[in-house]
Motif scaffolding. Structure first.
Motif, short mmCIF file in Angstrom:
data_model
loop_
_atom_site.label_atom_id
_atom_site.label_comp_id
_atom_site.label_asym_id
_atom_site.label_seq_id
_atom_site.Cartn_x
_atom_site.Cartn_y
_atom_site.Cartn_z
N ILE A 1 -35.79 -17.62 41.04
CA ILE A 1 -35.52 -19.06 40.95
C ILE A 1 -35.83 -19.67 42.30
CG2 ILE A 1 -33.73 -20.79 40.50
CD1 ILE A 1 -32.27 -18.70 38.79
N ILE A 2 -36.78 -20.61 42.33
CA ILE A 2 -37.27 -21.09 43.62
C ILE A 2 -37.13 -22.63 43.75
CG2 ILE A 2 -38.80 -19.13 44.02
CD1 ILE A 2 -41.14 -20.80 43.00
N ASN B 1 -39.35 -27.20 48.14
CA ASN B 1 -39.90 -27.58 49.45
C ASN B 1 -41.18 -26.83 49.80
OD1 ASN B 1 -38.37 -25.28 49.73
ND2 ASN B 1 -37.58 -25.82 51.73
N PRO C 1 -39.82 -21.98 38.44
CA PRO C 1 -40.07 -22.89 39.56
C PRO C 1 -39.09 -24.05 39.52
CG PRO C 1 -41.73 -23.19 37.84
CD PRO C 1 -40.84 -22.07 37.38
N LEU D 1 -34.79 -26.91 33.96
CA LEU D 1 -33.74 -27.40 34.85
C LEU D 1 -32.82 -26.25 35.25
CD1 LEU D 1 -32.76 -30.76 33.08
CD2 LEU D 1 -34.70 -30.26 34.57
N GLU E 1 -29.51 -21.25 34.71
CA GLU E 1 -28.25 -20.64 34.28
C GLU E 1 -28.51 -19.50 33.28
OE1 GLU E 1 -25.36 -21.99 35.65
OE2 GLU E 1 -24.03 -20.68 34.50
N GLY F 1 -32.62 -21.59 47.61
CA GLY F 1 -32.16 -22.94 47.33
C GLY F 1 -30.89 -23.23 48.11
N SER F 2 -30.07 -24.11 47.57
CA SER F 2 -28.89 -24.56 48.32
C SER F 2 -27.74 -23.56 48.23
CB SER F 2 -28.45 -25.91 47.75
OG SER F 2 -28.09 -25.75 46.40
N THR G 1 -25.78 -23.87 44.84
CA THR G 1 -26.41 -23.19 43.70
C THR G 1 -26.35 -21.67 43.88
OG1 THR G 1 -27.87 -25.09 43.43
CG2 THR G 1 -28.51 -23.08 42.30
N ILE H 1 -24.95 -19.00 41.18
CA ILE H 1 -25.76 -17.89 40.68
C ILE H 1 -25.04 -16.56 40.91
CG2 ILE H 1 -27.89 -16.59 41.16
CD1 ILE H 1 -29.31 -19.33 41.34
N GLU I 1 -31.48 -16.71 49.46
CA GLU I 1 -31.99 -17.35 50.68
C GLU I 1 -31.52 -18.79 50.60
OE1 GLU I 1 -33.50 -15.88 53.03
OE2 GLU I 1 -34.60 -14.17 52.21
N GLY J 1 -29.33 -22.33 52.63
CA GLY J 1 -29.63 -23.41 53.58
C GLY J 1 -29.43 -23.02 55.03
N LEU K 1 -29.11 -19.22 59.50
CA LEU K 1 -30.47 -18.87 59.09
C LEU K 1 -31.38 -18.63 60.30
CD1 LEU K 1 -32.08 -18.33 56.57
CD2 LEU K 1 -32.81 -20.72 56.58
N PHE L 1 -37.09 -12.13 56.86
CA PHE L 1 -36.55 -13.49 56.91
C PHE L 1 -35.32 -13.56 56.02
CE2 PHE L 1 -36.15 -17.85 55.44
CZ PHE L 1 -36.32 -18.56 56.62
P1 NAD Z 1 -31.26 -26.23 44.57
O1 NAD Z 1 -30.25 -25.19 44.85
O2 NAD Z 1 -30.83 -27.52 44.05
O3 NAD Z 1 -32.37 -25.70 43.56
C1 NAD Z 1 -33.11 -24.53 43.78
C2 NAD Z 1 -33.48 -23.94 42.45
O4 NAD Z 1 -32.29 -23.56 41.78
C3 NAD Z 1 -34.23 -24.89 41.52
O5 NAD Z 1 -35.22 -24.14 40.83
C4 NAD Z 1 -33.13 -25.32 40.56
O6 NAD Z 1 -33.62 -25.69 39.29
C5 NAD Z 1 -32.29 -24.07 40.46
N1 NAD Z 1 -30.92 -24.28 40.02
C6 NAD Z 1 -30.15 -25.40 40.18
N2 NAD Z 1 -28.94 -25.20 39.62
C7 NAD Z 1 -28.94 -23.96 39.09
C8 NAD Z 1 -27.96 -23.18 38.40
N3 NAD Z 1 -26.75 -23.64 38.12
N4 NAD Z 1 -28.29 -21.93 38.04
C9 NAD Z 1 -29.50 -21.42 38.33
N5 NAD Z 1 -30.48 -22.11 38.97
C10 NAD Z 1 -30.19 -23.36 39.35
O7 NAD Z 1 -32.04 -26.36 45.93
P2 NAD Z 1 -33.22 -27.35 46.24
O8 NAD Z 1 -32.60 -28.69 46.42
O9 NAD Z 1 -34.32 -27.18 45.27
O10 NAD Z 1 -33.75 -26.79 47.62
C11 NAD Z 1 -33.19 -27.17 48.82
C12 NAD Z 1 -32.27 -26.09 49.34
O11 NAD Z 1 -32.96 -24.85 49.43
C13 NAD Z 1 -31.81 -26.37 50.74
O12 NAD Z 1 -30.43 -26.13 50.86
C14 NAD Z 1 -32.58 -25.38 51.60
O13 NAD Z 1 -32.01 -25.07 52.80
C15 NAD Z 1 -32.74 -24.24 50.68
N6 NAD Z 1 -33.88 -23.42 51.04
C16 NAD Z 1 -33.66 -22.19 51.60
C17 NAD Z 1 -34.71 -21.38 51.98
C18 NAD Z 1 -34.47 -20.02 52.56
O14 NAD Z 1 -35.36 -19.21 52.54
N7 NAD Z 1 -33.31 -19.72 53.07
C19 NAD Z 1 -36.01 -21.80 51.76
C20 NAD Z 1 -36.22 -23.06 51.19
C21 NAD Z 1 -35.13 -23.84 50.82
#
Ligand code: NAD
Length: 495
Positions: A165-166, A169, A193, A224, A230, A245-246, A249, A253, A268, A270, A427, A465
């Motif tokens: 799940i990516i 950015n 994606p 979504l 989910e 992601g954040s 999330t 997960i 990975e 924030g 990070l 990383f």
């Molecule tokens: P996000 O967590 O909102 O979404 C990331 C992915 O998770 C998306 O594909 C989204 O559809 C999915 N997602 C959302 N809710 C979910 C759920 N309940 N269950 C499963 N999947 C779900 O993050 P974003 O806003 O897309 O990305 C920004 C965040 O990502 C920032 O906090 C940033 O720091 C982080 N980030 C981290 C790295 C790293 O390598 N550490 C790299 C890039 C971005």
């Protein structure tokens, strides 16, 4: 109406047919419930195309395909050398189509076309090639401590079916960071994606098939987070979920993985990465690197240099230099080769970033430059530098994920390290100093998965990383990255 392909006008390329369906078992299919979601051009705010929204039922279909492929066409059925050959072939096809892929990435994610070409597409190719080379070189151990009659050894076996799940950015780069090591290890994939940027991951699917990667090895299910994401993290037959992601999330997960089949999890997340600028540093260089660290990708970077602490003796000079860098960022349309600074991904992201700037103003910080939105269409925020901050401010504590950095002051090395570590994230971080023993001390003391010394933002396929603290669990890239897709089997054998 439901469809698997549609026409899209891509700047610099023209009108092309792009996939917008689900890719399962190397075929384009439609979602069971016929749902779609829209995508938007962040530079204009106008709609791009509608994309299939995978339901839990579709995810299940993708998992079945991945499971079958794992047992019959991939996993232990194919040599590492063959997996490496196919990864290299995929990299060749990406190079062949680089112009189209970069233009699509630029259009969907709002990246300057030159950066999409030289950063995102080139980085994707190099990650695939790195793991292509590693696929037949990731060995176990022999442990012959039992005398002549027995031996033990370890096998590195693929974990199995992986959900990936990516975020939006770096849609392509994050795709390659997930796909390359998983395939090299022998895992099969159900990829989701981001709903904001699915277009390049979908484009990859046809290249996957053309490269000769067997059916079911990479399935792609756009959708979504709350539904498709989910369904992946709760699925009982997915062995691992790898997520970028954040933090919020990532936590969800983790819980879903624990509550379902206790699947393995790599996260990975924030960051709120500190840069420390000491008096011996080359200030011009420190300003250039930290500006790149915060304004690259318009600040939508998990390791953005979003907190900068400067020794009191050089604070004024550093701030003057950083302000000049911010004010000379090449803001412009993503399709312009001169653009280095594009829009944010969405209206929501723009509004969130602006609200952080407003909160800093309300809390008494000094907006040194920037601070507003930019242009009339699309989702832009000016490169922004905020001074006179203290640790209690929201702009210092929370990840903004936009082109906003907060600059504070320190008096001693000890205080600098304390400020750097005063965060729940871990990070990355940077040290600007020309005192070698200070660099060694401070590098050792900062709690972060990556430290840059007198530079910023270097990331390479061969270097691990990942995050300390709440920035994540596990590592990607390098040999650690393939390890994360394998499990160790110990074998004891009498001879
Ligand atoms: P996000 O967590 O909102 O979404 C990331 C992915 O998770 C998306 O594909 C989204 O559809 C999915 N997602 C959302 N809710 C979910 C759920 N309940 N269950 C499963 N999947 C779900 O993050 P974003 O806003 O897309 O990305 C920004 C965040 O990502 C920032 O906090 C940033 O720091 C982080 N980030 C981290 C790295 C790293 O390598 N550490 C790299 C890039 C971005």
């Amino acid at each position: 109406a439901q469809k698997t392909h549609t026409e899209l006008a891509v700047p610099g390329i023209g009108s092309i047919t792009i996939p917008v369906g689900l890719f399962i078992d190397n075929e384009w299919v439609l979602p069971a419930n016929g749902e779609t979601f829209g995508t938007v051009n962040p530079a204009t705010g106008k709609p791009l195309v509608d994309v299939a929204h995978a339901s839990a039922e579709d995810v299940d279909r993708a998992v079945k395909s991945a499971r079958e492929a794992f047992h019959t066409r991939w996993g232990l059925r194919v040599t590492g050398a063959e997996r490496g050959r196919l990864l290299n072939r995929l990299a060749d096809l990406i190079e062949r189509d680089a112009k189209t892929i970069a233009a699509l990435e630029s259009l969907n994610a709002g990246k300057g076309i030159s950066k999409a070409t030289n950063g995102d597409v080139a980085g994707t190719v190099s990650t695939l090639r790195y793991y292509a080379g590693l696929a037949d070189k990731f060995y176990g151990q022999t442990i012959n401590q039992f005398g002549p009659d027995a031996i033990a050894y370890t096998l590195h076996q693929p974990i199995g079916v992986c959900g990936q799940i990516i975020p939006w950015n770096y849609p392509l780069m994050m795709w390659s960071w997930k796909v390359a090591p998983a395939l090299a290890a022998g895992c099969t994939i159900v990829m989701k994606p981001s709903e904001l940027t699915p277009l390049t991951a979908l484009y990859m699917c046809d290249l996957v098939k053309e490269a000769g990667i067997p059916a079911g090895v990479i399935n792609t299910v756009p959708g979504l987070g709350a539904t498709t994401g989910e369904a992946i993290s709760r699925h009982m037959d997915i062995d691992k979920v790898a997520f970028t992601g954040s933090v919020a999330t990532g936590r969800r997960i983790s819980v879903a993985a624990a509550e379902s089949n206790l699947k393995k999890v790599t996260l990975e997340l924030g960051g709120k990465s500190p840069s420390l600028v000491f008096p011996s540093a080359d200030l011009e260089q420190a300003a250039a690197w930290t500006a790149m660290g915060i304004f690259w990708n318009s600040g939508q970077d998990c390791c953005a240099s979003s907190r900068i602490y400067v020794h009191e003796s050089v604070y004024d000079e550093f701030v003057r230099l950083l302000k000049a860098k911010a004010e000379t960022c090449a803001i412009g349309q993503p399709s312009d080769p001169a653009t280095s600074f594009g829009p944010l991904i969405s209206a929501g992201q723009r509004d969130k970033v602006l609200s952080y700037i407003h909160s800093a103003r309300d809390e008494g910080a000094n907006i040194i430059t920037g601070g507003d939105n930019w242009g009339t269409d699309g989702f832009w925020v000016q490169p922004t530098v905020i001074g006179d901050v203290h640790q209690g401010m929201k702009v210092v504590r929370e990840e903004i994920f936009g082109p906003v950095t907060a600059v504070g002051v320190f008096k001693t090395e000890e205080e600098a390290v304390k400020l750097a570590n005063d965060t729940s994230y871990g990070l990355a971080g940077a040290v600007f100093s020309n005192d070698a023993s200070q660099v060694a001390r401070v590098t050792g003391a900062i709690d972060a998965g990556t430290i840059w010394v007198n530079q910023y933002s270097s990331v390479s396929a061969g270097v691990p990383f990942g995050g300390f603290k709440q920035s994540g669990i596990g590592r990607e890239l390098g040999t650690y990255g393939i390890e994360a897709y394998t499990q160790v089997k110990a074998v004891h054998q009498n001879i």
